[in-house]
Each structure stands twice: as C-alpha cells, then as structure tokens.
Design an enzyme around this catalytic site. Sequence first.
Site: not given
Length: 364
Positions: A245, A275, A249, A240, A232
Amino acid sequence: MKSAVDTQALIEENQQLHAEMQDLLEQARINQQIMQRHQAFDLRLIGSGEFRDLIETVSLLMPNTFNLEIVTLTLIDHDFDIRRILQDLQIGLDEYPNLLFHVEGGTSLPQDKPTLGPYQPTLHTPLFPSYQPASVAVLPLMRHQKPIGYLALGSAHEGRFTGNLATDFIERLASVVAICLENVINNERLKHIGLTDPLTGVNNRRYIEQRMQEEIGRAQRERSALSCLFIDIDHFKRVNDKFGHQSGDDVLREVATRIKKELRLSDSLGRYGGEEFIVLLTQATVQDAARIAERIRASVAQQAILIAGADEALKVTVSIGAAAQTPPDRSIPADMARQKLVARADEALYRAKESGRNRVVLAD
C-alpha cells in the site's frame, strides 16, 4: 462717544468669537465624521472572516477611509504556503494587484517599527510596483515578535508622511491588521485542511461536490459551458497487491500531481475515492474536455513512476470518461444536474475501461 466705541468693539469681538466657535464646531463635526469612518473601518476589518474580505477591506476601503492614493499588503511567504492555499481555494492572485509577496533576500524592509518619509525608488518599488507615491509609511505586521508582512501606505502629498510624525495611530492600525491577517490565514488553513485529501494534497470528495454544485448553478445562470472528467488508475489493485500500500500511495500522489499540472487555475481536481479522481472544467466544451483529458492521459502514460520496493519504474496508465453540459439544464436543481453530469462521466469511464483502458471516452 466712548461708550458707543466700546459697544462696537464688543460687538466685533463677539462676532469674531462666534466665527471662531463656528470653526471649532465645524472641525469637531469633521473630527467626529473621521472617527466614525475609522470605527466603521475597524469593525469591517475585525469582521473579515475570509481572505477575500480582508484583502478587499485593506486595498479598497482603507484608501478611502484614510484619504490615501494606494495601500498595498505584502505577505512573507518564503515557502509558498499561503499562495498554495489561495490557489487551492480558487483565489486568483491577479484579482488583487495590491496583494504582494516578499521574496527572501530582496529589498531591506523595517523589522519592528514603522518608517515614514519620501518615496525612495530603490527601497519602495517592491511595495508599490504599479504606482509611485510622493510619501510613504511602511508598517511591519508583527506577530509573536516576528514580521508576517508589511502594510504600505502611499500618498500623493509629500508632507503626508514625514519622519517627525507621531506613529501611535498607525502602529495601532498595524497591530489590528496583523491580528486580522493571522486570523484569516488560520481560517483558510483550517478550511483547506477540511477540504483536502490528506494523502494526495488535492481536494477531497466533499469539496469537489460542493464546488461542482456552485459552478453548475453559475453555468445555469450565465448559460456557459461546463465539463467533468472521471479518471481511474488502471489495474491499481495490482500495484497494492504486488508492491504494498505504500507504493500504491506513491502512485496516487504522483498521478494527482501530473493531473494538476495539466489544469488551469479555474479548474478543480478532487480525489473521489480509492484510485478515482474527478476534474471540474469551467468554461469548457466537450471539445475542450477531450483535449485536456488526452493531455492528462498522455502525461501519466509517457513517464513511468518510481516507487519503493520495485526494481524499476512502474508503468501506470489512466482511463478517463468525459462529459459536458453546454449549458447545464436550467429546469433541474443544481445538485441534480451535478449528479447527472458525474453519472454520464462515470458511464463514459466504464466504456473506456471496457474498450481496453489507457484511453479517453466522451459521454454520449
């Protein structure tokens, strides 16, 4: 007296004709067997729905069918597109030594018509790297007026392939192979798309769960080790919220790339959701899992990630939970064993988060 001589001559002529007839019948029988083998080969070739089937048919069945010492298949893959798909589908290129790839700017090869003749080292070594035949036939595999590869036939007999030999049959063979090759590559591309996360390019959750169940079943049968990493990205929501965002990415893609670099070909990486990533490690004990997990953690933490919208590279870390089944419990179904393994890795990940993040924790 003359009548007896004529009768004897007629008997001998009849015997000769009978012998010739038997030879013709035997040749017809042999020709029929050859035709039946060729038809069976065509059906097997056309029925190849997966890449493995096609390669095994060409490299193993074709030499026996056509009485050849070697057959190689060379694919034109300048952008590594085909090799990347095969790797993601866990098809090891070392499994198929007669599957080759043409390097742009390499040896000059025919562009549209077969070439037949004696083996020439300077010209044919790239097509036959492990065996030197006496005579060869090199067949371009054409689709839409462009070569997509080459089928190379090698014989130990010098007179098997000569320049004055008719090429109708092998040109038809090349056309069938080219169509089948394009079909299986497209099938594998579709399969790859259906099992791939479009953002990161790694496997999606559907694939990784399917793969885990298959490998757990194998490990149960073979009594071998199997491990799972649950990964994680720490504080991903902050990325974010602060940078948008698009930057998130970028982080996901880069972390996926760094994880993949630390894995073996036999291992599988999948984006599990958001994630979170899962890694399946085959033939890996808990000690192996701990070592690989630490390499992944260090690879992500040691170098900041460049993202759009940030004044400087962003420091990113991951937390990892590792669990192993050595070997998996045979008394429960493979799907249940998979769920149990993932749950243990998830619980270890939770403890890694609770104890400060940017660390690896092993399941109890």
